[in-house]
Design an enzyme around this catalytic site. Structure first.
Site, short mmCIF file in Angstrom:
data_model
loop_
_atom_site.label_atom_id
_atom_site.label_comp_id
_atom_site.label_asym_id
_atom_site.label_seq_id
_atom_site.Cartn_x
_atom_site.Cartn_y
_atom_site.Cartn_z
N ASP A 286 3.68 1.53 -2.08
CA ASP A 286 2.24 1.77 -2.00
C ASP A 286 1.49 1.20 -3.21
O ASP A 286 1.95 1.32 -4.34
CB ASP A 286 2.02 3.30 -1.94
CG ASP A 286 0.57 3.67 -1.79
OD1 ASP A 286 0.00 3.33 -0.75
OD2 ASP A 286 0.01 4.29 -2.70
N GLU A 328 2.48 -2.95 0.08
CA GLU A 328 1.14 -2.56 0.51
C GLU A 328 0.16 -3.11 -0.52
O GLU A 328 -0.06 -2.53 -1.57
CB GLU A 328 1.00 -1.04 0.62
CG GLU A 328 -0.26 -0.62 1.36
CD GLU A 328 -1.39 -0.13 0.48
OE1 GLU A 328 -2.54 -0.14 0.95
OE2 GLU A 328 -1.16 0.26 -0.68
C1 GLC Z 1 -2.76 3.13 -0.45
C2 GLC Z 1 -2.83 4.08 0.74
C3 GLC Z 1 -4.11 4.85 0.68
C4 GLC Z 1 -4.16 5.62 -0.63
C5 GLC Z 1 -3.92 4.69 -1.82
C6 GLC Z 1 -3.63 5.47 -3.07
O1 GLC Z 1 -3.76 2.19 -0.42
O2 GLC Z 1 -2.73 3.36 1.94
O3 GLC Z 1 -4.24 5.73 1.77
O4 GLC Z 1 -5.41 6.23 -0.76
O5 GLC Z 1 -2.80 3.86 -1.63
O6 GLC Z 1 -2.34 6.03 -3.01
#
Ligand code: GLC
Length: 646
Positions: A286, A328
């Site tokens: 993430d 991500e």
């Molecule tokens: C990523 C997740 C999102 C979250 C962010 C912080 O972008 O997809 O939902 O708010 O990380 O963890």
């Protein structure tokens, strides 16, 4: 490069570990072979990160112990998975891969109840299941689980680690891979590391980025954007208990980790491998763009963030090659492709990354009824390495940020800022004639940036059509929903279906009643699964049946078409009509032309003289099974998968 160890230097530290000693000769041999083959890939990024660190040799040694232990702890079943993956490295690139993304509780209740819903997923053709954050979050607001208090246990409301392992095993038995989030950029302020830091432990304060006064934070802030300007402005939070400003890119309870500290890297590696050893096959890392900070920059997409991912990959491939990594990084087109590896790191970074640029461009094309920006944007993106794949999607759990660059907009005669503004107006329903029902998320008064929340169906006009439109409006909305899913399936990569979209679930406004969710309108598109509606999925007379049936048919058809393998070359083509998007995919097993009408009017397409398909007197549409000539009419929002034939 000469490996010092082959010239008689002492044995590596891990060989003294009892776990290692319990391994057979053959098992040790497998590990050592992989280690030797991949060690250069481990050292290159690690040297870039920590080469200057006084303790660098010990760092390497510690990491080696971590991977050796993780390897030793891998079950026979997972070792066999490793071998299968090594002998079919394209497993995640094949056209039978279909992903589904859901919250365990909102979809099934608990992990124990989840297997009861697998027939449903199998029916849809799902082979990849992403369960949204499920490690133990802080209590109270936790950003949908992205504020983790303990990486070693599962959220007790969902079950236990054993339950997770059972789910992984059951999924594997059905040919489905389990995907789990690892929030590696930050922990909750309740994590034990943060608690120790708060209590004054210097070692743990060094796990985070903490400052005694505003001097440094003010310097950093000069070039830092705000991610949640609305409910979490700024990037630092004052923590009274330890009298420090702590770096918090996201919410004030999400503390950014300090990856300049090799201990943080080692801890996270250990966590990743522990998840792999539960049977997790894909780790979604993430917010990776934020992992490394550099003064004077926006502290995103720094070269070191890539080095961290490359080192994670090389090390995990030695211990658990059945595991792949998903980045991500929801960033602009030029920053996105490097997460799949470039230059020396080609095929050596993450195997998967989200194609947010495709997602944004699809919504943009539908809003305008025009495919020029979509075509041009895709044309300008570099090809990705052969051992990687995009995750393609139209909707997920986050808001939509309009990642349309000024350059791409200008290349089709649009002004970037005005176009992004138009998209926010259109999808929040403010634009005249728009039937979208999105909500504005994180309006930034400084940049005037506005992101959008809303379910796929509500953004595509279904909510408005059902509430007051004609049967034709409902038809058009269903066609838009099917078009989005069609292109997500046809683009190449792992297509993702976001829970509920397959039956056209609408916005869920009940989030405003929940204190933990009320100020974050992303919850409008995170509904509870409507199983009563899902019962209608095989009835073609219902909206649910039309959408589910359409997606299911496409997903099943796709498994037969070699040109949808992620490795096939994918080239957007301009077919001379503003409303028509074309994409040619070429693989050794055939070529296909995907043609889509992104407007609500019928359009003529003429492919006379088009030489990128196999020549033939006719074109066959694999979706309908119909044969046409090289000039044909496309109804509103229709998509064809065409091959030349005699
Ligand atoms: C990523 C997740 C999102 C979250 C962010 C912080 O972008 O997809 O939902 O708010 O990380 O963890």
């Amino acid at each position: 490069m000469i490996d010092q160890r082959s010239s008689g230097t002492p044995s590596p530290a891990y060989t003294a570990d009892p776990a290692w000693q319990a391994l057979t000769e053959a098992e040790r041999g497998i590990f050592t072979t992989r280690r030797d083959a991949l060690w250069a890939d481990v050292e290159r990024p690690l040297r870039a990160l920590y080469g200057e660190h006084a303790a660098y040799p010990q760092v390497l040694e510690e990491l080696e112990v971590i991977i050796a232990r993780a390897y030793a702890a891998r079950t026979l079943e997972l070792r066999l998975l490793d071998e299968r993956r090594l002998s079919t490295p394209d497993w995640f690139q094949r056209p039978d891969m279909v992903g589904y993304v859901c919250y365990t509780d909102r979809f099934a209740g608990t992990l124990r109840e989840l297997p009861g819903r697998l027939d449903y997923l199998e029916d849809l053709g799902v082979t990849y299941l992403h369960l949204m954050p499920l490690l133990r979050p802080r209590s109270g607001p936790n950003d949908g689980g992205y504020a983790v208090e303990d990486y070693r246990s599962v959220d007790p409301r969902l079950g236990t680690m054993e339950d997770l392992r059972d789910v992984a095993t059951q999924l594997r038995g059905r040919g489905m891979s389990l995907v789990v989030d690892l929030v590696c950029n930050h922990t909750a302020r309740e994590h034990v590391w943060a608690r120790k830091a708060i209590s004054g432990d210097r070692d743990y304060q060094d796990y985070y980025l903490m400052y005694p006064d505003r001097t440094m934070p003010d310097q950093w802030e000069r070039t830092l954007p705000e991610i949640f300007p609305d409910f979490a402005p700024g990037n630092f939070t004052w923590v009274d208990e330890c009298s420090r400003w702590v770096w918090t890119t996201f919410n004030d309870y999400q503390w950014d980790l300090n990856y300049t500290n090799p201990r943080v890297f080692a801890e996270m590696l250990d966590v990743i491998l522990a998840l792999a050893n539960q049977g997790v096959e894909v780790v979604r890392l993430d917010a990776v763009a934020f992992m490394w900070k550099r003064m004077g920059t926006n502290c995103q997409n720094q070269p070191e963030a890539h080095s961290i991912l490359q080192a994670f990959r090389a090390l995990t491939r030695i211990a658990a090659p059945g595991l792949i990594l998903l980045a991500e990084a929801i960033v602009s087109p030029e920053d996105l492709v490097p997460y799949l590896g470039t230059g020396d790191a080609t095929n050596k970074e993450c195997e998967l990354a989200y194609h947010n640029v495709l997602m944004v461009s699809l919504w943009s094309a539908l809003a305008e009824g025009n495919a020029r920006l979509l075509t041009r944007t895709l044309e300008r993106m570099p090809r990705i390495p052969s051992g990687t794949a995009w995750l393609t999607y139209a909707r997920l759990h986050d808001d939509i940020g309009w990642a349309v660059t000024d350059e791409n907009a200008a290349s089709v005669g649009l002004d970037g800022f005005l176009h992004r503004s138009f998209l926010s107006d259109f999808y929040s329903g403010a634009f005249w004639g728009s039937n979208a029902k999105g909500l504005v998320f994180q309006e930034n008064p400084l940049t005037r940036d506005r992101r959008i929340s809303g379910s796929l169906a509500s953004l595509a006009g279904l909510e408005a059509a059902l509430a007051g439109g004609s049967e034709w409006d409902v038809h058009l909305a269903v066609q838009r929903i099917l078009l989005l899913h069609n292109l997500v399936l046809a683009f190449g990569g792992v297509p993702l279906i976001y829970m509920g979209d397959e039956i056209g679930m609408l916005n869920d406004y009940s989030f405003t009643q929940q204190p933990d969710h009320a100020d974050d309108n992303r919850w409008v598109h995170r509904p509870r699964m409507d199983w009563a509606a899902a019962e209608l999925r095989h009835d073609p007379g219902t909206v649910e049946g039309r959408i589910f049936g359409g997606i299911r048919e496409l997903a099943h058809l796709r498994t037969q078409i070699g040109a949808f393998h992620a490795r096939a070359a994918s080239v957007p083509v301009w077919l001379g009509n503003d409303a028509v998007f074309g994409l040619v995919r070429t693989s050794p097993r055939g070529r296909i032309l995907v043609v889509a009408n992104v407007s609500d009017q019928p359009k003529w397409v003429s492919l006379q003289g088009f030489d990128r398909l196999d020549p033939g007197a006719w074109l066959d549409d694999l979706i309908t099974g119909e044969r046409t000539g090289w000039t044909f009419e496309l109804p509103p929002y229709a998509v064809r998968w065409l091959v030349g034939t005699d």
